[in-house]
Motif scaffolding. Structure first.
Motif, PDB file in Angstrom:
ATOM      1  N   PHE A 321      12.984 -82.408 -43.317  1.00  0.00           N
ATOM      2  CA  PHE A 321      13.050 -83.745 -43.898  1.00  0.00           C
ATOM      3  C   PHE A 321      12.658 -83.685 -45.364  1.00  0.00           C
ATOM      4  CE2 PHE A 321      12.472 -84.512 -39.419  1.00  0.00           C
ATOM      5  CZ  PHE A 321      13.252 -85.630 -39.163  1.00  0.00           C
ATOM      6  N   ARG A 322      13.291 -84.535 -46.164  1.00  0.00           N
ATOM      7  CA  ARG A 322      12.879 -84.679 -47.547  1.00  0.00           C
ATOM      8  C   ARG A 322      11.548 -85.432 -47.611  1.00  0.00           C
ATOM      9  NH1 ARG A 322      16.490 -87.047 -51.911  1.00  0.00           N
ATOM     10  NH2 ARG A 322      14.676 -86.250 -53.049  1.00  0.00           N
ATOM     11  N   ARG A 323      10.921 -85.390 -48.780  1.00  0.00           N
ATOM     12  CA  ARG A 323       9.628 -86.050 -48.948  1.00  0.00           C
ATOM     13  C   ARG A 323       9.745 -87.556 -48.694  1.00  0.00           C
ATOM     14  NH1 ARG A 323       5.504 -84.113 -53.601  1.00  0.00           N
ATOM     15  NH2 ARG A 323       3.604 -84.839 -52.613  1.00  0.00           N
ATOM     16  N   LYS A 324      10.885 -88.136 -49.038  1.00  0.00           N
ATOM     17  CA  LYS A 324      11.092 -89.560 -48.830  1.00  0.00           C
ATOM     18  C   LYS A 324      11.529 -89.886 -47.410  1.00  0.00           C
ATOM     19  CE  LYS A 324      12.155 -90.689 -53.656  1.00  0.00           C
ATOM     20  NZ  LYS A 324      13.159 -91.280 -54.585  1.00  0.00           N
ATOM     21  N   GLY A 325      11.770 -88.865 -46.594  1.00  0.00           N
ATOM     22  CA  GLY A 325      12.067 -89.112 -45.187  1.00  0.00           C
ATOM     23  C   GLY A 325      13.480 -88.827 -44.747  1.00  0.00           C
ATOM     24  N   GLY A 326      14.385 -88.516 -45.653  1.00  0.00           N
ATOM     25  CA  GLY A 326      15.765 -88.254 -45.263  1.00  0.00           C
ATOM     26  C   GLY A 326      15.906 -86.948 -44.509  1.00  0.00           C
ATOM     27  N   PRO A 327      16.557 -86.950 -43.329  1.00  0.00           N
ATOM     28  CA  PRO A 327      16.744 -85.707 -42.563  1.00  0.00           C
ATOM     29  C   PRO A 327      17.682 -84.741 -43.265  1.00  0.00           C
ATOM     30  CG  PRO A 327      17.123 -87.674 -41.212  1.00  0.00           C
ATOM     31  CD  PRO A 327      17.096 -88.119 -42.630  1.00  0.00           C
ATOM     32  N   ILE A 328      17.364 -83.457 -43.169  1.00  0.00           N
ATOM     33  CA  ILE A 328      18.228 -82.390 -43.679  1.00  0.00           C
ATOM     34  C   ILE A 328      18.879 -81.742 -42.468  1.00  0.00           C
ATOM     35  CG2 ILE A 328      18.344 -80.281 -45.036  1.00  0.00           C
ATOM     36  CD1 ILE A 328      15.707 -81.170 -46.354  1.00  0.00           C
ATOM     37  N   MET A 329      20.202 -81.760 -42.417  1.00  0.00           N
ATOM     38  CA  MET A 329      20.932 -81.383 -41.222  1.00  0.00           C
ATOM     39  C   MET A 329      21.807 -80.163 -41.452  1.00  0.00           C
ATOM     40  SD  MET A 329      19.935 -83.900 -39.274  1.00  0.00           S
ATOM     41  CE  MET A 329      20.997 -83.556 -37.875  1.00  0.00           C
ATOM     42  N   GLU A 330      21.935 -79.360 -40.402  1.00  0.00           N
ATOM     43  CA  GLU A 330      22.941 -78.298 -40.361  1.00  0.00           C
ATOM     44  C   GLU A 330      24.109 -78.825 -39.547  1.00  0.00           C
ATOM     45  OE1 GLU A 330      22.808 -73.573 -39.524  1.00  0.00           O
ATOM     46  OE2 GLU A 330      22.253 -74.837 -37.838  1.00  0.00           O
ATOM     47  N   VAL A 331      25.286 -78.898 -40.158  1.00  0.00           N
ATOM     48  CA  VAL A 331      26.449 -79.484 -39.493  1.00  0.00           C
ATOM     49  C   VAL A 331      27.615 -78.511 -39.547  1.00  0.00           C
ATOM     50  CG1 VAL A 331      25.692 -81.788 -40.161  1.00  0.00           C
ATOM     51  CG2 VAL A 331      27.387 -80.619 -41.555  1.00  0.00           C
TER      52      VAL A 331
END
Length: 381
Positions: A321-331
């Motif tokens: 997750f980014r510091r602001k909360g956005g998920p980082i995804m492998e797609v």
């Protein structure tokens, strides 16, 4: 002019400065060097919210391991750089991050088949290499944990030797949990003799460090009336007092297929990712990749559903997750059959932004710190 200020005022000003400036200021005077190298100053500087967060990404591209680090601020993802790893390790696999340090497990380049761990501070380009104790039994598996004690700023590596999944015969010699803890302050491994988990528990997933604890996904395998049963759980290890604890999961999470669970960190809190078994929800048009559960600690552990991650494509897994909360995804990348993409997913808009193409992504967040700056056994590279 600065010398006329009381020393405690100088200290407070120094705490606000970036790492590069502090490295230079260590040569100003013995008093400043002693202050900047002290565990108290390093701890205070490390928890400062003025320090930028970085996202260390390891991945494979055309069968070549690669690394890139992003500055996780308003410029994201434009500000990126390619970090270099120490030459003291071959085939490195990342264990985890803590207090601005990254830990890797791999082979020694000088001793055949000798496993080592390398702890790296990418901000100051210093590292230490630690030889790992040999495993005595072939039916066992070694899991490493890594964390920095927030009280003493002592770097610790936890080597857990556990029974392999599927191994039988509980009476067999060597069927036990063996735990050894390395402390940088002592430079050696010591064995833990008490508070060890049951041999029926298997740590299976990668770690995450929240505060003073390391967390892993685990599964408890038991045989009741000749029936083999499994229950998912979270295993934690307190870096400060070196004690294990079992975190019991709600029934919904305890009984699903183990591979559908993982742990992560969201805004300094522990979260559990529950993946959809089929990859999509038949009752809605959008695919639900996973549900994010916040784990909060009070009198009892509470599990709060935060949001679903859903999109019309084949979202595979969340890797951070980014510091602001956005998920980082492998797609999945439909352009190349064997290639995935690393994207940042926005839950509100349900849009994703491309970062990197490749596969086998791992993402570890870290801040710029001074940990390892004064270590006599550290090496620069």
């Amino acid at each position: 002019m600065f010398d006329e200020l009381p020393f405690h005022i100088q200290e407070e000003i120094l705490k606000t400065l970036p790492i590069k400036s502090l490295i230079q200021f260590r040569s100003v005077s013995k008093a400043w060097k002693s202050l900047i190298d002290s565990s108290e100053f390093i701890a205070a500087h490390s928890v400062s919210h003025t320090q930028p967060q970085h996202l260390f990404v390891s991945y494979t591209d055309e069968q070549v391991p690669k690394y890139v680090s992003f500055v996780d601020d308003d410029s994201f993802p434009q500000h990126r750089f390619v970090p270099s790893l120490p030459l003291s390790i071959r085939d490195p696999r990342i264990v985890g991050s803590s207090y601005g340090l990254l830990c890797f497990q791999g082979d020694s380049p000088s001793i055949y088949r000798r496993m080592i761990a390398v702890v790296l501070n990418p901000s100051i380009r210093k590292s230490i290499a630690i030889a790992l104790p040999d495993m005595l039994y072939t039916n066992h598996l070694i899991v490493l944990g890594f964390g920095v004690c927030p009280v003493t700023i002592d770097t610790k590596i936890i080597q857990i030797t556990q029974l392999r999944w599927g191994s039988e015969r509980k009476s067999e010699i060597g069927n036990f949990w063996e735990v050894k803890v390395y402390k940088q302050s002592s430079g050696k491994f010591t064995s833990l003799s008490g508070n060890l988990p049951s041999i029926s528990i298997h740590i299976m997933g990668p770690q995450v460090v929240i505060g003073k604890s390391i967390y892993w996904c685990a599964v408890d395998c038991t045989t009741v009336d000749s029936v083999f049963k499994t229950r998912n759980l979270i295993m934690s290890f307190d870096i400060t007092n070196e004690k294990f604890e079992v975190v019991v999961l709600p029934e919904r999470l305890a009984i699903i297929t183990f591979s559908l669970l993982s742990v992560s960190k969201l805004r300094e809190s522990l979260v559990i990712l529950e993946y959809n078994k089929s990859g999509y929800n038949d009752t809605i048009e959008e695919q639900v990749c996973c549900t994010v559960w916040m784990v909060e600690r009070g009198v009892e552990r509470s599990f709060t559903k935060l949001f679903n991650i859903k999109a019309p494509g084949d979202l595979m897994r969340a890797v951070g997750f980014r510091r602001k909360g956005g998920p980082i995804m492998e797609v999945q990348d439909y352009t190349f059959e064997s290639t995935e993409e690393l994207v940042v997913y926005e839950p509100n808009s349900e849009l994703s932004n491309h970062l990197i193409s490749g596969y086998r992504f791992t993402v570890n967040s870290y801040i710029e710190t001074l940990v390892l700056v004064g270590g006599s056994d550290c090496s620069s590279y």
